[in-house]
Motif scaffolding. Structure first.
Motif, mmCIF file in Angstrom:
data_model
loop_
_atom_site.group_PDB
_atom_site.id
_atom_site.type_symbol
_atom_site.label_atom_id
_atom_site.label_comp_id
_atom_site.label_asym_id
_atom_site.label_seq_id
_atom_site.Cartn_x
_atom_site.Cartn_y
_atom_site.Cartn_z
ATOM 1 N N ILE A 46 7.217 -3.613 -6.226
ATOM 2 C CA ILE A 46 7.640 -3.111 -4.923
ATOM 3 C C ILE A 46 8.292 -4.256 -4.161
ATOM 4 C CG2 ILE A 46 6.884 -2.141 -2.713
ATOM 5 C CD1 ILE A 46 4.570 -0.814 -4.240
ATOM 6 N N ARG A 82 8.990 -5.637 -1.102
ATOM 7 C CA ARG A 82 8.612 -5.623 0.313
ATOM 8 C C ARG A 82 9.067 -6.949 0.912
ATOM 9 N NH1 ARG A 82 4.244 -7.516 3.031
ATOM 10 N NH2 ARG A 82 3.714 -6.484 4.989
ATOM 11 N N HIS A 109 11.430 -0.434 -1.308
ATOM 12 C CA HIS A 109 10.544 -0.063 -0.194
ATOM 13 C C HIS A 109 11.369 0.618 0.892
ATOM 14 C CE1 HIS A 109 7.484 -0.173 2.884
ATOM 15 N NE2 HIS A 109 6.637 -0.818 2.093
ATOM 16 N N HIS A 138 8.878 3.351 -2.539
ATOM 17 C CA HIS A 138 7.540 3.286 -1.963
ATOM 18 C C HIS A 138 7.652 3.338 -0.447
ATOM 19 C CE1 HIS A 138 3.277 2.307 -1.817
ATOM 20 N NE2 HIS A 138 3.563 1.516 -0.786
#
Length: 198
Positions: A30, A32, A60, A75
């Motif tokens: 992910i 982020r 993300h 996500h």
């Protein structure tokens, strides 16, 4: 399932090099980061050019960026209804969400999201002063019968205490701030736990 989450910082070649090292061990990463869309797009292209599998990249929140680069995994933060609309309109996408309470878990499951990331399971540097989830809270969350990935303070010292009822584990510091050998051993320990169904 092993998910890694990038540290919340600008991503560089250092992160690319680490991801290449651990790529065979992980199910996804992910992204982020506070980076703007153009800078992040450039970094993702560099990552993919090194041979990192596009199928393991999880953007993300930024649907525009994901579609621009042909990435079909995203996500979202807890309760972000954008995730529900995205999954409804694109059933083949893998859409996940951070979930920290029963209501969020039930809602995400109702909207057919693919999995949730639940925590924090142990004391975590990213959640200073906040108590981890109790065993009872974890039991209730897992009773929903929807894939949950455990996150929060999971490392070599704690992974053996994660219940096998979680679908997988997620980590930040263990993935980016330990040696590859230590990360590999942690992953192997988790795989033993899953096979043993403790």
């Amino acid at each position: 399932m092993i998910i890694v989450v990038t540290p919340y910082e600008n991503l560089t070649m250092k992160h690319i090099e680490r991801l290449l090292c651990i790529a065979p061990r992980i199910s996804g990463v992910i992204l982020r980061t506070p980076m703007g869309q153009e800078m992040l797009a450039h970094w993702i292209v560099m990552l993919l050019d090194t041979g990192f599998p596009k199928s393991k990249v999880i953007v993300h929140t930024d649907i525009t960026l994901a579609k621009r680069l042909g990435i079909r995994r995203l996500h979202f933060r807890e309760g972000d209804t954008t995730a529900y609309r995205l999954k409804d309109q694109n059933p083949s996408y893998s859409v996940s969400m951070s979930v920290h309470c029963m209501a969020s878990i039930i809602e995400a499951r109702k909207h057919y999201l693919d999995f949730g990331i639940y925590g924090h399971i142990f004391s975590s540097a990213s959640k200073p002063g906040q108590a981890p989830r109790t065993i009872e809270e974890q039991r209730q969350a897992l009773s929903v019968q929807w894939p949950l990935i455990a996150i929060g303070g999971i490392d070599m010292a704690t992974v053996s205490d994660v219940t096998s009822h979680f679908a997988g584990i997620a980590c930040i510091r263990s993935a980016f701030e330990t040696s590859k050998e230590t990360f590999d051993v942690m992953v192997q320990q988790w795989q033993i736990i899953k096979r043993g169904r403790k």
